[in-house]
Design a protein around this motif. Structure first.
Motif, PDB file in Angstrom:
ATOM      1  N   ARG A  92      50.476  -2.552  36.522  1.00  0.00           N
ATOM      2  CA  ARG A  92      49.748  -1.753  35.537  1.00  0.00           C
ATOM      3  C   ARG A  92      48.415  -1.367  36.157  1.00  0.00           C
ATOM      4  NH1 ARG A  92      45.832  -3.952  31.737  1.00  0.00           N
ATOM      5  NH2 ARG A  92      45.172  -2.320  30.298  1.00  0.00           N
ATOM      6  N   ILE A  93      48.231  -0.061  36.362  1.00  0.00           N
ATOM      7  CA  ILE A  93      46.971   0.465  36.876  1.00  0.00           C
ATOM      8  C   ILE A  93      46.290   1.214  35.739  1.00  0.00           C
ATOM      9  CG2 ILE A  93      45.859   1.893  38.632  1.00  0.00           C
ATOM     10  CD1 ILE A  93      47.357  -0.496  39.805  1.00  0.00           C
ATOM     11  N   VAL A  94      45.087   0.824  35.408  1.00  0.00           N
ATOM     12  CA  VAL A  94      44.438   1.373  34.221  1.00  0.00           C
ATOM     13  C   VAL A  94      44.182   2.868  34.349  1.00  0.00           C
ATOM     14  CG1 VAL A  94      42.280   1.361  32.897  1.00  0.00           C
ATOM     15  CG2 VAL A  94      43.460  -0.778  33.386  1.00  0.00           C
ATOM     16  N   HIS A  95      43.625   3.312  35.475  1.00  0.00           N
ATOM     17  CA  HIS A  95      43.219   4.722  35.574  1.00  0.00           C
ATOM     18  C   HIS A  95      43.984   5.439  36.675  1.00  0.00           C
ATOM     19  CE1 HIS A  95      40.713   8.034  34.456  1.00  0.00           C
ATOM     20  NE2 HIS A  95      39.821   7.272  33.856  1.00  0.00           N
ATOM     21  N   GLY A  96      44.628   6.536  36.310  1.00  0.00           N
ATOM     22  CA  GLY A  96      45.306   7.381  37.279  1.00  0.00           C
ATOM     23  C   GLY A  96      44.585   8.680  37.552  1.00  0.00           C
ATOM     24  N   GLY A  97      43.464   8.910  36.824  1.00  0.00           N
ATOM     25  CA  GLY A  97      42.701  10.130  37.041  1.00  0.00           C
ATOM     26  C   GLY A  97      43.510  11.375  36.723  1.00  0.00           C
ATOM     27  N   PRO A  98      43.077  12.524  37.216  1.00  0.00           N
ATOM     28  CA  PRO A  98      43.763  13.785  36.901  1.00  0.00           C
ATOM     29  C   PRO A  98      45.050  13.997  37.681  1.00  0.00           C
ATOM     30  CG  PRO A  98      41.897  14.199  38.347  1.00  0.00           C
ATOM     31  CD  PRO A  98      41.845  12.734  37.999  1.00  0.00           C
ATOM     32  N   ASP A  99      45.283  13.233  38.748  1.00  0.00           N
ATOM     33  CA  ASP A  99      46.375  13.541  39.663  1.00  0.00           C
ATOM     34  C   ASP A  99      47.682  12.825  39.358  1.00  0.00           C
ATOM     35  OD1 ASP A  99      44.711  15.212  41.154  1.00  0.00           O
ATOM     36  OD2 ASP A  99      44.002  13.541  42.403  1.00  0.00           O
ATOM     37  N   LEU A 114      43.137   5.735  44.317  1.00  0.00           N
ATOM     38  CA  LEU A 114      42.970   4.951  43.100  1.00  0.00           C
ATOM     39  C   LEU A 114      41.693   4.109  43.158  1.00  0.00           C
ATOM     40  CD1 LEU A 114      46.651   3.796  42.472  1.00  0.00           C
ATOM     41  CD2 LEU A 114      45.418   5.705  41.425  1.00  0.00           C
ATOM     42  N   GLU A 115      41.356   3.599  44.322  1.00  0.00           N
ATOM     43  CA  GLU A 115      40.091   2.877  44.464  1.00  0.00           C
ATOM     44  C   GLU A 115      38.904   3.802  44.193  1.00  0.00           C
ATOM     45  OE1 GLU A 115      40.331   1.048  48.381  1.00  0.00           O
ATOM     46  OE2 GLU A 115      40.506  -0.923  47.389  1.00  0.00           O
ATOM     47  N   ALA A 116      39.037   5.078  44.564  1.00  0.00           N
ATOM     48  CA  ALA A 116      37.956   6.047  44.347  1.00  0.00           C
ATOM     49  C   ALA A 116      37.725   6.310  42.864  1.00  0.00           C
ATOM     50  CB  ALA A 116      38.269   7.348  45.071  1.00  0.00           C
ATOM     51  N   LEU A 117      38.689   5.939  42.006  1.00  0.00           N
ATOM     52  CA  LEU A 117      38.537   6.112  40.560  1.00  0.00           C
ATOM     53  C   LEU A 117      37.813   4.945  39.900  1.00  0.00           C
ATOM     54  CD1 LEU A 117      42.109   7.457  39.701  1.00  0.00           C
ATOM     55  CD2 LEU A 117      39.993   8.789  39.796  1.00  0.00           C
ATOM     56  N   THR A 118      37.399   3.961  40.676  1.00  0.00           N
ATOM     57  CA  THR A 118      36.743   2.776  40.118  1.00  0.00           C
ATOM     58  C   THR A 118      35.556   3.100  39.213  1.00  0.00           C
ATOM     59  OG1 THR A 118      37.497   1.326  41.902  1.00  0.00           O
ATOM     60  CG2 THR A 118      35.517   0.635  40.715  1.00  0.00           C
ATOM     61  N   PRO A 119      34.710   4.109  39.514  1.00  0.00           N
ATOM     62  CA  PRO A 119      33.609   4.420  38.593  1.00  0.00           C
ATOM     63  C   PRO A 119      34.069   4.803  37.183  1.00  0.00           C
ATOM     64  CG  PRO A 119      33.208   5.429  40.721  1.00  0.00           C
ATOM     65  CD  PRO A 119      34.606   4.895  40.764  1.00  0.00           C
TER      66      PRO A 119
END
Length: 396
Positions: A92-99, A114-119
């Motif tokens: 389970r990954i919380v944030h997938g961003g727009p992509d 996915l690490e770049a979405l940490t903020p």
């Protein structure tokens, strides 16, 4: 040897896991467990689907290697179910961003994105990705699959998906994403099986737990939700504030001289039910307390939940069905009752006896909307996605 997938669901202080057999038409739970790395002695417990303890181990923190307890999990699985039984691991990954709008096999490049979405999820994203790194070190060839909490809400469109900020920021990914998507997906599927005519209509699912959010669905698709760019927005939660006037944040920064780190800690760890009550973030503790501040916290929780159910009903143009799920939604009779009472003007009526017994359907006969209690199962949803990805991945 039993062909299986391991599902990891990382929380703030522990990781739930489930092992699912994947040889049949539907993933079947073989065992479940918990990895708790935040105790003085990190602990691993595995149990059968019925709850019988199968394996338990504790380690001194000083004895922990780079793989933490994950090597022990894999060793237990292969000893009990056969060496080589694992076909993949779902996360389970919380944030997938727009992509990322669906499950995907992880590569180094995807992991870096996915690490770049940490903020966008500073406390959740690192916890979700840590097991990926640990398992890569232990078993490099093992297929690892990301399943996103944001994916279910990719069907949202403007205006529900927008913030009222300049378009240049939206172009950089600042939009409303929504979370708890794996839970909403499972519950929507169960509702379709139980009452397909309702699932085709206007439904609000209330995922109420330490983290809490609502989802408005039409024809089983998300069209609005209460969380936004991050898991901070929307309802009052265990330790998170939910929706708050941005002016409060500016005041704290400018006049209380808070740092951004201080503010982040306040909003994620010191607010919500804990902040209002000053007693606990646990709804069970607050409901059992005789303190006035505990009652104030509970009242604010139900007030905001009902308020935002009405907001979701406005998006839908009405309300045919309300579903409670999550730890509080499934188990707190008083909370379901209080929220429903606040929605009486919408015609919501619940049957007191059915509510106390937590029956699947709890609405009264004269209710304008059907009301259900449906336990969620994020791990099964992830297992299903893993099967689909593995079938694509290994198709000749």
């Amino acid at each position: 040897m039993t062909a299986s997938v391991l599902v990891l669901n990382a929380g703030s202080s522990s990781i739930k896991f489930g092992l699912f057999e994947i040889s049949g038409s539907e993933p079947a739970l073989l065992c479940k467990g918990l990895l708790d790395e935040h105790e003085a002695k990190p602990r691993l417990v595995a149990s059968s689907p019925s709850g019988e303890t199968l394996f338990e181990r504790q380690k001194e923190a000083s004895d922990m290697d780079g793989g933490h307890l994950f090597a022990d999990v894999i060793a237990f699985i292969e000893h009990r179910f056969g060496e080589g039984c694992l076909r993949g691991v779902g996360h389970r990954i919380v944030h997938g961003g727009p992509d990322y709008s669906g499950p995907i096999a992880l590569t180094d490049d995807i992991h870096a994105k996915l690490e770049a979405l940490t903020p966008l999820a500073p406390l959740h994203q690192p916890r979700c990705l840590a097991p990926v790194r640990a398992l890569r070190a232990i078993r490099p060839p093992l297929t690892q699959i990301a399943c996103f909490d944001t994916a279910f809400h990719h069907s949202m469109t403007p205006p529900a998906s927008r913030f009222a900020i300049p378009g240049r920021y939206e172009a950089r990914g600042l939009r409303r994403y929504g979370f708890h998507g794996l839970s909403f997906e499972y519950v929507a599927g169960r509702l379709a099986a139980i009452a397909p005519e309702l699932a085709a209509g206007r439904t609000v699912i209330a995922h109420l737990g330490n983290g809490a959010s609502l989802c408005a669905l039409r024809n089983g698709r998300s069209i609005d939700t209460t969380m936004g760019l991050t898991p901070l927005d929307g309802l009052v939660m265990g330790t998170r504030s939910g929706t708050i006037d941005p002016g409060v944040l500016l005041y704290l920064l400018q006049h209380e001289r808070m740092t951004t780190g201080d503010l982040q800690h306040l909003l994620y760890h010191e607010s919500g039910l804990l902040g209002v009550s000053g007693i606990s973030a646990d709804m069970r503790t607050l409901l059992a307390s005789g303190e006035a501040s505990a009652r104030e916290a509970v009242d604010l929780f139900t007030f905001r939940a009902a308020q935002e159910v009405a907001m979701m009903a406005n998006t839908l143009g009405g309300l045919d069905c309300l579903v409670f799920t999550g730890g509080i939604g499934e188990h707190a009779t008083e909370i379901r009752s209080a929220i429903s009472e606040r929605l009486a003007w919408l015609g919501v009526r619940i049957d007191a006896a059915a509510n106390v017994q937590a029956r699947e359907r709890i609405n009264a006969g004269d209710s304008a909307a059907d009301v259900f209690v449906i336990p969620t199962n994020e791990e099964l949803t992830i297992a299903r996605h893993c099967v689909a990805v593995l079938q694509r991945h290994y198709r000749p």
